[in-house]
Design a protein around this motif. Structure first.
Motif, mmCIF file in Angstrom:
data_model
loop_
_atom_site.group_PDB
_atom_site.id
_atom_site.type_symbol
_atom_site.label_atom_id
_atom_site.label_comp_id
_atom_site.label_asym_id
_atom_site.label_seq_id
_atom_site.Cartn_x
_atom_site.Cartn_y
_atom_site.Cartn_z
ATOM 1 N N ASP A 7 0.785 -1.234 0.000
ATOM 2 C CA ASP A 7 0.000 0.000 0.000
ATOM 3 C C ASP A 7 0.825 1.297 0.000
ATOM 4 O OD1 ASP A 7 -2.996 -0.972 0.363
ATOM 5 O OD2 ASP A 7 -1.713 -2.265 1.560
ATOM 6 N N ASP A 44 -1.107 -3.078 -4.036
ATOM 7 C CA ASP A 44 -1.368 -1.644 -4.028
ATOM 8 C C ASP A 44 -0.076 -0.826 -3.851
ATOM 9 O OD1 ASP A 44 -3.975 -2.328 -4.416
ATOM 10 O OD2 ASP A 44 -4.763 -1.396 -2.605
ATOM 11 N N ASN A 83 -5.866 -4.576 -5.230
ATOM 12 C CA ASN A 83 -7.066 -4.209 -5.974
ATOM 13 C C ASN A 83 -6.859 -2.929 -6.793
ATOM 14 O OD1 ASN A 83 -6.964 -3.221 -3.290
ATOM 15 N ND2 ASN A 83 -9.040 -2.445 -3.487
ATOM 16 N N HIS A 84 -5.659 -2.295 -6.665
ATOM 17 C CA HIS A 84 -5.343 -1.128 -7.491
ATOM 18 C C HIS A 84 -4.291 -1.435 -8.567
ATOM 19 C CE1 HIS A 84 -7.206 2.360 -5.240
ATOM 20 N NE2 HIS A 84 -7.453 1.331 -4.441
ATOM 21 N N HIS A 118 -2.737 -9.805 -0.625
ATOM 22 C CA HIS A 118 -3.027 -8.388 -0.439
ATOM 23 C C HIS A 118 -4.114 -8.244 0.622
ATOM 24 C CE1 HIS A 118 -3.539 -4.189 -1.006
ATOM 25 N NE2 HIS A 118 -4.771 -4.303 -1.439
ATOM 26 N N HIS A 216 -3.695 -3.984 2.430
ATOM 27 C CA HIS A 216 -5.044 -3.579 2.049
ATOM 28 C C HIS A 216 -5.813 -2.743 3.085
ATOM 29 C CE1 HIS A 216 -8.734 -3.544 -0.182
ATOM 30 N NE2 HIS A 216 -9.405 -4.198 0.736
HETATM 31 MN MN LIG Z 1 -6.008 -2.481 -1.365
#
Ligand SMILES: [Mn+2]
Length: 257
Positions: A7, A44, A83-84, A118, A216
Motif C-alpha cells: 500500500d 497496491d 485491488n489497485h 493483499h 489492504h
Molecule cells: Mn487495497
C-alpha cells in the motif's frame, strides 16, 4: 532479512507530489537492499497500474530501475496483485525481474509457514451473514465490481483503450478511494469484526500457518490468534509509514519510518 511492504499507492493523484512517493519507496528499497534476501510487496504498491496494448511512456522509471538492480543482485522480489494494481500482463515482470503473484500464496520463509495476500476479498465463510440486509447489498455490489475488474474479457476491452484515457479513468477512480481513506480512516474493528483476522482464525482450524501477512486495510496490526500463530497487517507507506521484517530466526516485527 526478509521484508514485507504494501500500500504505497505510488502515483496517487490525491498527493500533491506524486514523485516524492516514488522517491520514498526507492529510498526504502535501497535500505532493504543492505541485508535483504527477499522482499514481498503485498499489493497496491501503485495507486493504479494497467498494462495497455498500446505503447505508453514508461511510468515510474526510477522505481523500475531500482527493482531491476535489486533482482539483478539476486534479491527475490515478490509482487502481489492489489485491488489497485492487479492489471499486470507480463510487462513489469519482464522489465524488473519481479515474481508476480496474481492471488494468495503459501510459502515457508526461515522455517515459518506463511500465508500471504493483499487482502481484498479475503473473508471467512460466514462473512455475509454477519451483516444487515442493507450492508449485505453494499458488500455484494463491491464484490461484483471486483469480479468485473478481474474478468478476462473486461480486461481485454480495457487494454485496448488508448493509455491516456485508460489511465485518466483509473487514476481518477483511485484518487477517490485515497481521499476517502485519508479523510475517514477505518481503524481496527476488533478481532471479532476484522475480516482478515476472522479468515485467519477459520483457516487455522484446518491448516496451520505461523504468520498470516496482509496489506489492504491501512492499519498496522500484530495480533496473536493462537499460541503459535499471528496475523500481521502491514499498514501503508503514506500515512502509517510502516512495513514488516523477518529475521533469520523467523521472528516478524512491524517497523516504522
Ligand atoms: Mn487495497
Amino acid at each position: 532479512m526478509v521484508y514485507f511492504l504494501s500500500d504505497a499507492h505510488i502515483g496517487s493523484r490525491a498527493f500533491s507530489t506524486p514523485q516524492e512517493q516514488e522517491q520514498k519507496m526507492v529510498d526504502l528499497l535501497r535500505k532493504f537492499e543492505q541485508d535483504a534476501t527477499a522482499i514481498y510487496l503485498l499489493g497496491d504498491i501503485f495507486d493504479f497500474w494497467f498494462e495497455f496494448f498500446w505503447w505508453q511512456r514508461k511510468q515510474f522509471p526510477l522505481l523500475l530501475q531500482t527493482l531491476r538492480e535489486l533482482t539483478n543482485k539476486g534479491i527475490e522480489v515478490h509482487f502481489f496483485a492489489g485491488n489497485h494494481d492487479m492489471w499486470m500482463f507480463g510487462y513489469l515482470a519482464k522489465q524488473t525481474g519481479i515474481i508476480w503473484h496474481p492471488a494468495t500464496a503459501q510459502t515457508v520463509i526461515h522455517g515459518k509457514r506463511c500465508f500471504l495476500a493483499h487482502g481484498d476479498g479475503i473473508v471467512p465463510s460466514d462473512y455475509l451473514q454477519r451483516f444487515s440486509k442493507e450492508k449485505q447489498k453494499r458488500i455484494l455490489a463491491f464484490m461484483r465490481l471486483q469480479k468485473i475488474f478481474r474478468n478476462r474479457y473486461m480486461q481485454y476491452l480495457y487494454r485496448s483503450l488508448p493509455p491516456f484515457i485508460g489511465n485518466a479513468i483509473g487514476y481518477a477512480w483511485a484518487k477517490q478511494s485515497r481521499l476517502k481513506e485519508l479523510k475517514k480512516p477505518t481503524d481496527f474493528l476488533g478481532e471479532n469484526n476484522e475480516s482478515l483476522v476472522l479468515f485467519s482464525k477459520e483457516k487455522e482450524q484446518t491448516e496451520h500457518f505461523d504468520y498470516y501477512i496482509f496489506g489492504h486495510r491501512h492499519i498496522d496490526l500484530d495480533l496473536q490468534i493462537t499460541p503459535n500463530s499471528r496475523v500481521i497487517i502491514l499498514g501503508d507507506l503514506f500515512k502509517i509509514n510502516s512495513y514488516a521484517q523477518m529475521n533469520e530466526q523467523g521472528k516478524v516485527e512491524l517497523q516504522y519510518l
